[in-house]
Design an enzyme around this catalytic site. Structure first.
Site, PDB file in Angstrom:
ATOM      1  CE1 TYR A  42      -3.199  -2.904   0.330  1.00  9.02           C
ATOM      2  CE2 TYR A  42      -3.025  -2.783   2.718  1.00  9.02           C
ATOM      3  CZ  TYR A  42      -3.527  -3.389   1.588  1.00  9.02           C
ATOM      4  OH  TYR A  42      -4.354  -4.479   1.711  1.00  9.02           O
ATOM      5  CB  SER A  43       0.410   4.739  -1.115  1.00 14.53           C
ATOM      6  OG  SER A  43      -0.750   5.037  -0.383  1.00 14.53           O
ATOM      7  CD  GLU A  44       1.974   7.204   2.388  1.00 11.73           C
ATOM      8  OE1 GLU A  44       2.720   8.125   2.032  1.00 11.73           O
ATOM      9  OE2 GLU A  44       0.817   7.052   1.950  1.00 11.73           O
ATOM     10  CB  SER A  45       1.339   0.398   6.484  1.00 11.29           C
ATOM     11  OG  SER A  45       0.899  -0.320   5.342  1.00 11.29           O
ATOM     12  CG  HIS A  72      -4.013   7.031   2.833  1.00 12.16           C
ATOM     13  ND1 HIS A  72      -2.722   7.265   2.439  1.00 12.16           N
ATOM     14  CD2 HIS A  72      -4.174   5.683   2.830  1.00 12.16           C
ATOM     15  CE1 HIS A  72      -2.127   6.105   2.206  1.00 12.16           C
ATOM     16  NE2 HIS A  72      -2.985   5.129   2.424  1.00 12.16           N
TER      17      HIS A  72
END
Length: 278
Positions: A42-45, A72
């Site tokens: 994912y783009s960030e966690s 997000h």
């Protein structure tokens, strides 16, 4: 240790921007967090550790690096906490500072509102601006003549690049390696916010994210907050103002972010998040 999967800034599990959320990361070191984020893709966690006072330390990892702040994943983590423990106020201690949040139920969905750190806006040199446009494969005559290209901070530095039409935004493509090199050189660790003004208080946005190893972000809370600081700086709205940002539909993952811009201080960014069963 449980890894939760959420998609943020949507009420539809097929939309939004996905994030991994670990509500208790107290046993994980940096390399383990990075390995989880890389595997998730994912783009960030977001990785949370509860403090004695009930607030949380939060770290954010993209697939290829740790990032200082992620909107997000913050919204996703706040919604996850609200669903686990009940709605109400939260405080996240992040690498860029304290991020107050509120969680609540609206129209049957749990929503969260974050308040960013205070904003900063700066000009780009003509040389850097030219290189940025080259990397984005945009011509000067494709830019919105009414809005300047600036760089804005609300936790991360985001170049804000307004284009002249929805068609230009829809056909937008860029040179990944060239943009990655420029962003590394300039210390821009998040996304570039390429946007088009739909109406006075409504914008459409696309966000390339080479520093995180992601071609495009489907919903970018920190870029939305930076846009709020930008709009306040260029004196485009009567304040306080509420602004809508549409993002992600070019990728088949529509998202909607709401920004509240006060006269001073941090920008509020609001949205829903949906837990995914993966």
């Amino acid at each position: 240790m449980e890894i939760l999967h959420y998609t943020a800034f949507t009420t539809d599990p097929t939309g939004g921007n996905r994030a991994g959320v670990v509500l208790d990361a107290s046993t994980l070191d940096s390399s383990q967090m990075q390995a989880i984020a890389t595997r998730l893709g994912y783009s960030e966690s977001a990785f949370l550790t509860r403090r004695e006072d009930g607030s949380y330390n939060v770290r954010y990892f993209a697939p290829s690096t740790e990032v200082q702040f992620c909107g997000h994943a913050t919204i996703a983590a706040a919604v996850a906490l609200a669903q686990a423990f009940g709605t109400g106020p939260l405080m996240f201690h992040t690498p860029v500072g304290e991020i107050p949040l509120d969680t609540f139920v609206h129209d049957g969905a749990v929503r969260a509102t974050l308040t960013s750190v205070d904003t900063q806006v700066a000009e780009l040199s003509a040389e850097v601006r030219g290189r940025l446009l080259t990397a984005l494969r945009l011509r000067a005559d494709e830019l919105d003549p009414a809005l300047p290209v600036l760089v804005s901070f609300a936790g991360n530095w985001h170049p804000i690049v307004p284009v002249a039409s929805a068609e230009i935004l829809a056909s937008f493509d860029y040179d990944f390696d060239l943009l990655a090199a420029l962003m590394a050189e300039q210390g821009w660790g998040a996304t570039v916010n390429v946007m088009f003004r739909l109406t006075g208080n409504s914008f459409e946005s696309r966000n390339p994210f080479p520093p995180g190893g992601v071609r495009e972000d489907a919903a970018t809370g920190s870029a939305a907050a930076s846009l709020g600081g930008y709009l306040r700086q260029v004196d485009e709205l009567e304040l306080p103002a509420v602004v809508s940002v549409l993002q992600g539909h070019h990728m088949g993952s529509p998202s909607q972010l709401q920004i509240t811009i006060p006269e001073t201080g941090g920008i509020q960014v609001s949205g829903s998040a949906v837990r995914l069963e993966i």
